[in-house]
Design an enzyme around this catalytic site. Structure first.
Site, PDB file in Angstrom:
ATOM      1  N   ASP A  70       0.876  -1.167   0.000  1.00 45.24           N
ATOM      2  CA  ASP A  70       0.000   0.000   0.000  1.00 45.24           C
ATOM      3  C   ASP A  70       0.914   1.218   0.000  1.00 45.24           C
ATOM      4  OD1 ASP A  70      -1.435   2.221   0.752  1.00 45.24           O
ATOM      5  OD2 ASP A  70      -2.460   1.276   2.445  1.00 45.24           O
ATOM      6  N   GLN A  99       1.023   6.492   1.048  1.00 45.99           N
ATOM      7  CA  GLN A  99       1.813   7.535   1.713  1.00 45.99           C
ATOM      8  C   GLN A  99       3.255   7.588   1.217  1.00 45.99           C
ATOM      9  OE1 GLN A  99       0.523   9.809   3.488  1.00 45.99           O
ATOM     10  NE2 GLN A  99      -1.484   8.897   3.848  1.00 45.99           N
ATOM     11  N   LYS A 123      -3.335  12.245  -3.105  1.00 49.13           N
ATOM     12  CA  LYS A 123      -2.271  12.411  -2.099  1.00 49.13           C
ATOM     13  C   LYS A 123      -0.952  12.796  -2.776  1.00 49.13           C
ATOM     14  CE  LYS A 123      -4.281   8.892   0.950  1.00 49.13           C
ATOM     15  NZ  LYS A 123      -4.883   9.633   2.043  1.00 49.13           N
ATOM     16  N   CYS A 126      -7.946   6.242  10.458  1.00 43.11           N
ATOM     17  CA  CYS A 126      -8.316   4.988   9.780  1.00 43.11           C
ATOM     18  C   CYS A 126      -7.264   3.915  10.031  1.00 43.11           C
ATOM     19  CB  CYS A 126      -8.509   5.180   8.278  1.00 43.11           C
ATOM     20  SG  CYS A 126      -9.824   6.302   7.879  1.00 43.11           S
TER      21      CYS A 126
HETATM   22  C1  LIG Z   1      -1.697   4.213   4.058  1.00 40.42           C
HETATM   23  C2  LIG Z   1      -3.025   4.484   3.378  1.00 40.42           C
HETATM   24  N1  LIG Z   1      -3.624   3.514   2.701  1.00 40.42           N
HETATM   25  C3  LIG Z   1      -4.788   3.691   2.073  1.00 40.42           C
HETATM   26  C4  LIG Z   1      -5.431   4.905   2.117  1.00 40.42           C
HETATM   27  C5  LIG Z   1      -6.723   5.070   1.401  1.00 40.42           C
HETATM   28  O1  LIG Z   1      -6.586   5.961   0.330  1.00 40.42           O
HETATM   29  P1  LIG Z   1      -7.844   6.426  -0.492  1.00 40.42           P
HETATM   30  O2  LIG Z   1      -8.833   6.943   0.516  1.00 40.42           O
HETATM   31  O3  LIG Z   1      -7.325   7.492  -1.396  1.00 40.42           O
HETATM   32  O4  LIG Z   1      -8.361   5.237  -1.218  1.00 40.42           O
HETATM   33  C6  LIG Z   1      -4.859   5.944   2.841  1.00 40.42           C
HETATM   34  C7  LIG Z   1      -5.555   7.235   2.974  1.00 40.42           C
HETATM   35  O5  LIG Z   1      -5.340   7.978   3.916  1.00 40.42           O
HETATM   36  C8  LIG Z   1      -3.612   5.743   3.483  1.00 40.42           C
HETATM   37  O6  LIG Z   1      -3.018   6.705   4.162  1.00 40.42           O
END
Ligand SMILES: Cc1ncc(COP(=O)(O)O)c(C=O)c1O
Length: 419
Positions: A213, A216, A239, A377
């Site tokens: 993932d 970030q 982001k 989250c």
């Molecule tokens: C580490 C990480 N993964 C996944 C996401 C989810 O991203 P999105 O809401 O753009 O799908 C985020 C969003 O803050 C995140 O920080």
């Protein structure tokens, strides 16, 4: 094609000319509650510079049409620009092939695509999926859904008190039933940079694929899919100075070809009869329906913009900001930084003793300072550290030392009013 932005945004000595860079971002000139905006919520969503905004407008005013469908000029132009954006993103992450870049609506969508396309096919009863304590809910919940449906099990690699992965514990979790490792490149809650290269090597030694993932990481560090050798990598446009509604799933072609499509509809097929549908080849197989064409093209411009600034300059400036902010916040009494990993991206999570993070955020907002407060989250991380929430300042290359000073002054004010 947008020309990458070069020289002008760099100081004569070669470093970043931050004031010049800030002039590219119209929103940074805003006032909030009568104060100059101090935008420190970049991990949630970053801002768009003028060349990226202009790319959106140019597309919508001179190039828009649906893609892959018609022979008229606009449709051919839109199709070419959309595919050129794919090429840019493939170069941005150094993918071996353009078809390994799938446009999604964001990181969440990209991980769900893998959870359905890979998980449904390759995970069975009694199998295991290895995650880490640091994961965002986006890299937990889709795997729980797969595990529940298939009778599989989620196993979790722990972190130490600094928020660093316990690598030995991770290695012990990799076993004959492990079907996938899912790991965040950079923790959004703590800023920890995970040793993903080493994690991937260890997993591959046991034939286990790895999803990273990268939500970030994409805005902060140079990405090289071929060197990293991950099987899947997910990130979001909003982001990385692009628009919302667009993201990327990078996947090795060999996996993508074996996976089931996640959504059915137009464009993802080669032929349809009521008896049988033959799916398109990748990447089309995973891009059902009209995709976010404008957003994809604009994301291509964001990748150009970042490349023009140069990841090495972004990294140097953000590392300096993080050092400075860490030093300044550490000097405040009764403020504790949560997440002190040796390798960190520009995220500063903290708690102010005796003050709920929500109140910290509300009072900072009165000073024009935007930070995120809550569990980010990432509730399992909060549970690991025995706290319900933190306040989080997250930096981008357009932030300054003066903004760190404003944050520190804001926290002092919070302590005076509520401490
Ligand atoms: C580490 C990480 N993964 C996944 C996401 C989810 O991203 P999105 O809401 O753009 O799908 C985020 C969003 O803050 C995140 O920080």
């Amino acid at each position: 094609m947008n020309a990458p932005h070069t020289g002008l945004r760099h100081a004569p000595g070669g470093g970043l000319d931050v004031e010049r860079v800030r002039a590219d971002f119209p929103i940074l000139g805003l006032e909030v509650n009568g104060k100059p905006l101090v935008y420190l919520d970049n991990a949630a969503s970053s801002q768009m510079p003028r060349p990226v905004l202009e790319r959106w407008i140019r597309y919508q005013t001179t190039q828009h049409s649906n893609i892959h469908r018609a022979v008229h000029n606009l449709s051919e132009t839109a199709t070419a620009e959309y595919e050129s954006a794919r090429k840019k993103l493939a170069a941005f992450v150094n993918a071996a092939e353009e078809r390994e870049v799938i446009f999604t609506s964001g990181t969440t969508d990209a991980i769900n695509l893998v959870a359905h396309g890979y998980g449904r096919r390759f995970v069975g009863a009694g199998d295991e999926i290895v995650l880490t304590t640091l994961e965002h809910h986006s890299n937990i919940v889709p795997w729980q859904m797969v595990a529940e449906e298939k009778g599989a099990r989620i196993r979790v690699a722990p972190v130490n008190d600094r928020g660093e992965l316990d690598f030995e514990a991770y290695l012990k979790l990799l076993g004959p039933r492990t079907r996938l490792v899912g790991v965040g490149h950079v923790s959004n809650a703590l800023g920890t940079i995970n040793p993903v290269r080493e994690m991937i090597t260890a997993a591959h030694e046991k034939g286990i694929p790895v999803l990273v993932d990268g939500a970030q990481a994409a805005p902060h560090m140079a990405l090289d899919m071929q060197a990293l050798d991950c099987d899947f990598y997910a990130f979001s446009g909003h982001k990385m100075f692009g628009p919302t509604g667009i993201g990327v799933l990078y996947g090795k072609a060999a996996w993508l070809e074996k996976m089931q499509p996640y959504k059915g509809g137009g464009d993802m097929i080669l032929s349809v009869t009521f008896e049988k549908t033959v799916y398109n080849v990748i990447p089309g197989k995973f891009e059902a329906g009209t995709p976010p064409i404008a957003a994809a093209i604009t994301l291509g411009a964001a990748a150009d913009y970042i490349s023009g600034i140069g990841m090495e300059h972004i990294h140097a400036h953000e590392a300096d900001l993080l050092d400075y902010a860490t030093h300044q916040v550490n000097r405040l009494p009764c403020v504790r930084i949560v997440g002190t990993a040796e390798k960190k991206a520009a995220v500063l999570s903290f708690v102010v003793e005796g003050v709920h993070p929500h109140d910290v955020g509300t009072l900072l907002n009165e000073e024009g300072i935007a930070v995120r407060t809550g569990h980010h989250c990432a509730q399992p991380v909060m549970q690991r550290f025995g706290i319900p929430a933190t306040s989080r300042a997250s930096f981008a290359f357009y932030n300054t030392h003066a903004e760190v000073d404003a944050l520190v002054a804001g926290i002092r004010k919070v302590q005076k009013v509520l401490g």
